[in-house]
Design a protein around this motif. Sequence first.
Motif, PDB file in Angstrom:
ATOM      1  N   VAL A 124       0.869  -1.176   0.000  1.00 17.09           N
ATOM      2  CA  VAL A 124       0.000   0.000   0.000  1.00 17.09           C
ATOM      3  C   VAL A 124       0.907   1.228   0.000  1.00 17.09           C
ATOM      4  O   VAL A 124       1.568   1.529   0.995  1.00 17.09           O
ATOM      5  N   ALA A 125       0.928   1.935  -1.145  1.00 13.67           N
ATOM      6  CA  ALA A 125       1.824   3.080  -1.273  1.00 13.67           C
ATOM      7  C   ALA A 125       1.265   4.318  -0.576  1.00 13.67           C
ATOM      8  O   ALA A 125       2.026   5.148  -0.063  1.00 13.67           O
ATOM      9  N   ARG A 126      -0.060   4.437  -0.535  1.00  8.64           N
ATOM     10  CA  ARG A 126      -0.675   5.629   0.059  1.00  8.64           C
ATOM     11  C   ARG A 126      -2.097   5.312   0.480  1.00  8.64           C
ATOM     12  O   ARG A 126      -2.807   4.570  -0.202  1.00  8.64           O
ATOM     13  N   LEU A 127      -2.503   5.894   1.596  1.00  8.13           N
ATOM     14  CA  LEU A 127      -3.849   5.683   2.119  1.00  8.13           C
ATOM     15  C   LEU A 127      -4.377   7.038   2.566  1.00  8.13           C
ATOM     16  O   LEU A 127      -3.753   7.719   3.387  1.00  8.13           O
ATOM     17  N   GLU A 128      -5.525   7.444   2.009  1.00  9.82           N
ATOM     18  CA  GLU A 128      -6.077   8.764   2.329  1.00  9.82           C
ATOM     19  C   GLU A 128      -7.565   8.639   2.611  1.00  9.82           C
ATOM     20  O   GLU A 128      -8.317   8.065   1.823  1.00  9.82           O
ATOM     21  N   ARG A 129      -7.991   9.201   3.733  1.00  4.02           N
ATOM     22  CA  ARG A 129      -9.406   9.165   4.059  1.00  4.02           C
ATOM     23  C   ARG A 129     -10.129  10.284   3.335  1.00  4.02           C
ATOM     24  O   ARG A 129      -9.673  11.432   3.307  1.00  4.02           O
ATOM     25  N   ALA A 130     -11.273   9.942   2.751  1.00  5.02           N
ATOM     26  CA  ALA A 130     -12.052  10.926   2.005  1.00  5.02           C
ATOM     27  C   ALA A 130     -12.795  11.835   2.961  1.00  5.02           C
ATOM     28  O   ALA A 130     -13.094  11.477   4.109  1.00  5.02           O
ATOM     29  N   SER A 131     -13.109  13.042   2.493  1.00  7.06           N
ATOM     30  CA  SER A 131     -13.944  13.947   3.275  1.00  7.06           C
ATOM     31  C   SER A 131     -15.374  13.433   3.260  1.00  7.06           C
ATOM     32  O   SER A 131     -15.766  12.634   2.415  1.00  7.06           O
ATOM     33  N   GLY A 132     -16.172  13.924   4.210  1.00 10.20           N
ATOM     34  CA  GLY A 132     -17.570  13.496   4.272  1.00 10.20           C
ATOM     35  C   GLY A 132     -17.687  12.077   4.801  1.00 10.20           C
ATOM     36  O   GLY A 132     -16.750  11.479   5.302  1.00 10.20           O
ATOM     37  N   GLY A 133     -18.896  11.536   4.691  1.00  5.73           N
ATOM     38  CA  GLY A 133     -19.136  10.176   5.165  1.00  5.73           C
ATOM     39  C   GLY A 133     -19.435  10.146   6.642  1.00  5.73           C
ATOM     40  O   GLY A 133     -18.584   9.802   7.456  1.00  5.73           O
ATOM     41  N   ALA A 134     -20.645  10.576   7.013  1.00  2.00           N
ATOM     42  CA  ALA A 134     -20.981  10.655   8.430  1.00  2.00           C
ATOM     43  C   ALA A 134     -21.249   9.292   9.046  1.00  2.00           C
ATOM     44  O   ALA A 134     -21.104   9.111  10.249  1.00  2.00           O
ATOM     45  N   SER A 135     -21.645   8.304   8.251  1.00  2.00           N
ATOM     46  CA  SER A 135     -22.015   7.008   8.813  1.00  2.00           C
ATOM     47  C   SER A 135     -20.976   5.928   8.558  1.00  2.00           C
ATOM     48  O   SER A 135     -20.875   4.972   9.309  1.00  2.00           O
ATOM     49  N   GLU A 184     -16.759   5.195   6.951  1.00  2.00           N
ATOM     50  CA  GLU A 184     -15.492   5.767   6.493  1.00  2.00           C
ATOM     51  C   GLU A 184     -15.219   5.310   5.061  1.00  2.00           C
ATOM     52  O   GLU A 184     -15.500   4.174   4.692  1.00  2.00           O
ATOM     53  N   THR A 185     -14.649   6.225   4.274  1.00  2.00           N
ATOM     54  CA  THR A 185     -14.196   5.903   2.926  1.00  2.00           C
ATOM     55  C   THR A 185     -12.721   6.258   2.816  1.00  2.00           C
ATOM     56  O   THR A 185     -12.323   7.376   3.172  1.00  2.00           O
ATOM     57  N   TRP A 186     -11.923   5.297   2.344  1.00  2.00           N
ATOM     58  CA  TRP A 186     -10.478   5.491   2.197  1.00  2.00           C
ATOM     59  C   TRP A 186     -10.072   5.213   0.752  1.00  2.00           C
ATOM     60  O   TRP A 186     -10.504   4.222   0.152  1.00  2.00           O
ATOM     61  N   PHE A 187      -9.229   6.081   0.200  1.00  2.00           N
ATOM     62  CA  PHE A 187      -8.637   5.845  -1.109  1.00  2.00           C
ATOM     63  C   PHE A 187      -7.308   5.133  -0.909  1.00  2.00           C
ATOM     64  O   PHE A 187      -6.459   5.575  -0.126  1.00  2.00           O
ATOM     65  N   VAL A 188      -7.146   4.026  -1.615  1.00  2.00           N
ATOM     66  CA  VAL A 188      -5.995   3.152  -1.428  1.00  2.00           C
ATOM     67  C   VAL A 188      -5.145   3.154  -2.692  1.00  2.00           C
ATOM     68  O   VAL A 188      -5.624   2.765  -3.764  1.00  2.00           O
ATOM     69  N   GLU A 189      -3.920   3.604  -2.575  1.00  2.00           N
ATOM     70  CA  GLU A 189      -2.984   3.603  -3.710  1.00  2.00           C
ATOM     71  C   GLU A 189      -2.062   2.389  -3.612  1.00  2.00           C
ATOM     72  O   GLU A 189      -1.346   2.225  -2.616  1.00  2.00           O
ATOM     73  N   LEU A 190      -2.108   1.534  -4.630  1.00  2.00           N
ATOM     74  CA  LEU A 190      -1.203   0.398  -4.721  1.00  2.00           C
ATOM     75  C   LEU A 190      -0.203   0.661  -5.842  1.00  2.00           C
ATOM     76  O   LEU A 190      -0.401   1.557  -6.667  1.00  2.00           O
ATOM     77  N   ASP A 191       0.828  -0.136  -5.888  1.00  2.00           N
ATOM     78  CA  ASP A 191       1.777  -0.017  -6.999  1.00  2.00           C
ATOM     79  C   ASP A 191       1.096  -0.360  -8.323  1.00  2.00           C
ATOM     80  O   ASP A 191       1.528   0.090  -9.393  1.00  2.00           O
ATOM     81  N   ASP A 237      -6.148  20.554   2.621  1.00  2.00           N
ATOM     82  CA  ASP A 237      -6.962  19.964   1.571  1.00  2.00           C
ATOM     83  C   ASP A 237      -7.530  18.663   2.106  1.00  2.00           C
ATOM     84  O   ASP A 237      -7.296  18.289   3.251  1.00  2.00           O
ATOM     85  N   GLY A 238      -8.324  17.980   1.288  1.00  2.00           N
ATOM     86  CA  GLY A 238      -8.881  16.698   1.700  1.00  2.00           C
ATOM     87  C   GLY A 238      -9.835  16.829   2.877  1.00  2.00           C
ATOM     88  O   GLY A 238     -10.586  17.794   3.004  1.00  2.00           O
ATOM     89  N   ARG A 295      -9.702  19.998   5.157  1.00  2.00           N
ATOM     90  CA  ARG A 295     -10.349  21.160   4.550  1.00  2.00           C
ATOM     91  C   ARG A 295     -11.869  21.058   4.697  1.00  2.00           C
ATOM     92  O   ARG A 295     -12.536  22.044   5.019  1.00  2.00           O
ATOM     93  N   PHE A 296     -12.397  19.858   4.464  1.00  2.00           N
ATOM     94  CA  PHE A 296     -13.837  19.655   4.603  1.00  2.00           C
ATOM     95  C   PHE A 296     -14.288  19.963   6.027  1.00  2.00           C
ATOM     96  O   PHE A 296     -15.275  20.667   6.250  1.00  2.00           O
ATOM     97  N   GLN A 297     -13.552  19.442   7.024  1.00  2.00           N
ATOM     98  CA  GLN A 297     -13.932  19.672   8.413  1.00  2.00           C
ATOM     99  C   GLN A 297     -13.800  21.146   8.787  1.00  2.00           C
ATOM    100  O   GLN A 297     -14.608  21.677   9.559  1.00  2.00           O
TER     101      GLN A 297
END
Length: 450
Positions: free
Chosen positions: A24-35, A37-44, A358-359, A362-364
Amino acid sequence: MSAAELGERLAQRLSEVRGHPVRVARLERASGGASRETWFVELDTGRLVLRRDPPGLARPDGMAREAVALEAADRAGVPVPHVVDHGVDETVLGSPYVLTEHVDGETIPRRLLREDAYAAARAGLARELGRAAARIHLIPVPEGFPEHDPLEQLIADHDALGDPIPAVEVAFRWLRENRPTGLRRSLVHGDFRNGNLIVDETGLRAVLDWELVHVGDPMEDLGWLCTNAWRFGSSLPVGGFGSMDDLFDGYAEVAGTRPDPDVVHWWEVYGTARWGVICRAQAEQHLSGAHPSMELAAIGRRVCEQEHDLLTELGIPESPAEPQVESEPADLHGRPTAAELVAATREFLRDEVLTAFDGRMRFQSLVAVNVLSTVERELRFGAEQRRRHRERLAELGFADRTALAAALRAGEADAWDEDVAALLWSQVRDRLAVANPKHAKGTTRGGNGA
């Protein structure tokens, strides 16, 4: 669990699933999503999306149903992200989860509705969504999916909050008296709306967020899509980008039958009441201490938007709007007043803090700016609003808002009566003047028109 630990567990799980080492090269939690969690997962080798329950708030049955529904929708030709892995064992990723392939495109409604890049996609999106909804409703109903009386369940959810909402009570009474008969039964997405769609310049790429999937009347999805909350200020009834005629035409292409506009309107009113109850319920997660969250707390102040929409959709006769009068600040604490202090803090967040992130941060920060704007307006107008509110209730013989709500439910008060209607409109307008003064300007009267 930290993001670093989640990334390590995710790499381990993907290595097991794919049979070879995965990084897993990078893991970023998305903004929003009150109920969830959404995470963007970067693989090679590409990108994935992880959706999981917030740790400590696991709903394994719901997550399992979401995975089953996604896989069934994929087989049925509904545009959805392909499921890579899913599970309910909390030792794997800290809570139940669904892991899917990433789909390129835009999800933010205001961009989809305003940016020139999506003009061509907007033109055909209502018809495209009609086709997608029809395909969902033709999926064979999986075993074990929940089925309940949606109206009675919504009323029970509202009552459990212990905070009666008068305009919602008006809607409940109308919904009971005008309930369609002979409703169909199918798989229902449950959250089919602008904001849960991935769209690119060519059109619909994916339908997201299947956590509320259930068995019920398929027209629930169409009514929810047309609810004013998901138009984001646009006058177009279908998600802010299309007409009812286009939606119904697309649906009929696949289903073979055209939706009944009156049934869809009933579900639109239901959807507005439902979103009002959901907003209050999400705030309760914060107020109860179960899930402290500034975002959830802020959502509670959006209930009045749905009250306004319900009065509009149901044709409750409007009374002239009263001007908002600023309360006199007490002189004990001097200047700056509490409202001025809040305004200064809001401007600092908006002009300095918000631009530095950002991300999700920024949303919060943007949520915090909006919360402070609400508090500032309440400090300015609230005392005078409360005085007027007490006088209005007393003139009609109601001790408080709870008594008004109880009378509306029992049929002892008629929302279409001129005096009661004036009371309902005045309190909703006052609340909107504090929570979101722009909302009333962006609301269009609901109904069956194209």
